[in-house]
Design an enzyme around this catalytic site. Structure first.
Site, PDB file in Angstrom:
ATOM      1  N   ASP A  15       1.848   4.383   0.654  1.00 38.79           N
ATOM      2  CA  ASP A  15       1.350   5.538   1.399  1.00 38.79           C
ATOM      3  C   ASP A  15       1.997   6.808   0.863  1.00 38.79           C
ATOM      4  OD1 ASP A  15       3.900   5.745   2.487  1.00 38.79           O
ATOM      5  OD2 ASP A  15       3.280   5.316   4.531  1.00 38.79           O
ATOM      6  N   PHE A  20       0.865  -1.170   0.000  1.00 40.61           N
ATOM      7  CA  PHE A  20       0.000   0.000   0.000  1.00 40.61           C
ATOM      8  C   PHE A  20       0.901   1.219   0.000  1.00 40.61           C
ATOM      9  CE2 PHE A  20      -3.032  -3.018   0.465  1.00 40.61           C
ATOM     10  CZ  PHE A  20      -3.164  -3.590   1.724  1.00 40.61           C
TER      11      PHE A  20
END
Length: 191
Positions: free
Chosen positions: A178, A176
């Protein structure tokens, strides 16, 4: 504008946000603790639900006004919520899509995926515009699908991998990315 300059502008607007270095947007949770970042949105949604605002009802979402959303997402600090206009468009769009295509229930989206994270990602990205974090770079479409993947992982986590939260291939989600990943890519002149 070059792809790199467009990416840097996107980063400035979306990743860093208008309150970087200043007073942060924050909302107190039910215990009175000030939450910031992602958790501030959770606290604001929970605050709305505690007072009977149907913020998770797709019919309400589809028709919410910008002013109503601003009130729901009001800060308990002097900082303002970043990207209110974009959030309002995302909420109203999601409500309209859920109402018109999924019988007013996100669980229908999850059920249609048949415990397959890739199918659910496709359903999310194909139907919910705010989850399409894609851009054209040197003639190719590049996508991270960060928020869509986080959504799928959150479903699995919140439901403890049971029922609608059970996926046969959850481990196939990618990292993921970020906000630090785009920052690093900009610093390295990749974006």
């Amino acid at each position: 504008a070059t792809n790199a300059s467009v990416a840097k502008q996107w980063y400035q607007r979306r990743v860093r946000g208008p309150d970087e270095g200043g007073v942060k947007f924050g909302v107190k949770d039910h215990e009175g603790n000030l939450q910031t970042g992602y958790w501030s949105l959770c606290a604001a949604v929970n605050r709305a639900m505690r007072v009977g605002i149907p913020i998770t009802c797709p019919e309400f979402m589809a028709t919410i006004t910008r002013e109503q959303l601003a009130t729901i997402l009001r800060s308990d600090t002097d900082g303002e919520i970043p990207l209110l206009e974009e959030r309002w468009r995302a909420v109203t769009s999601a409500g309209a899509v859920l109402t018109s295509k999924f019988f007013g229930s996100f669980s229908v989206c999850v059920s249609r995926a048949g415990r397959n994270v890739h199918k659910l990602l496709d359903i999310i990205v194909d139907n919910f515009e705010s989850y399409r974090d894609m851009c054209l770079y040197k003639g190719r479409t590049v996508s991270f699908l960060k928020r869509a993947q986080i959504l799928v992982a959150d479903i699995a986590t919140c439901l403890e991998g049971k029922g609608l939260g059970q996926f046969d291939n959850l481990s196939e989600l990618t990292m993921f990315a970020d906000y630090r990943v785009p920052q690093a890519l900009v610093a390295l002149n990749v974006l």
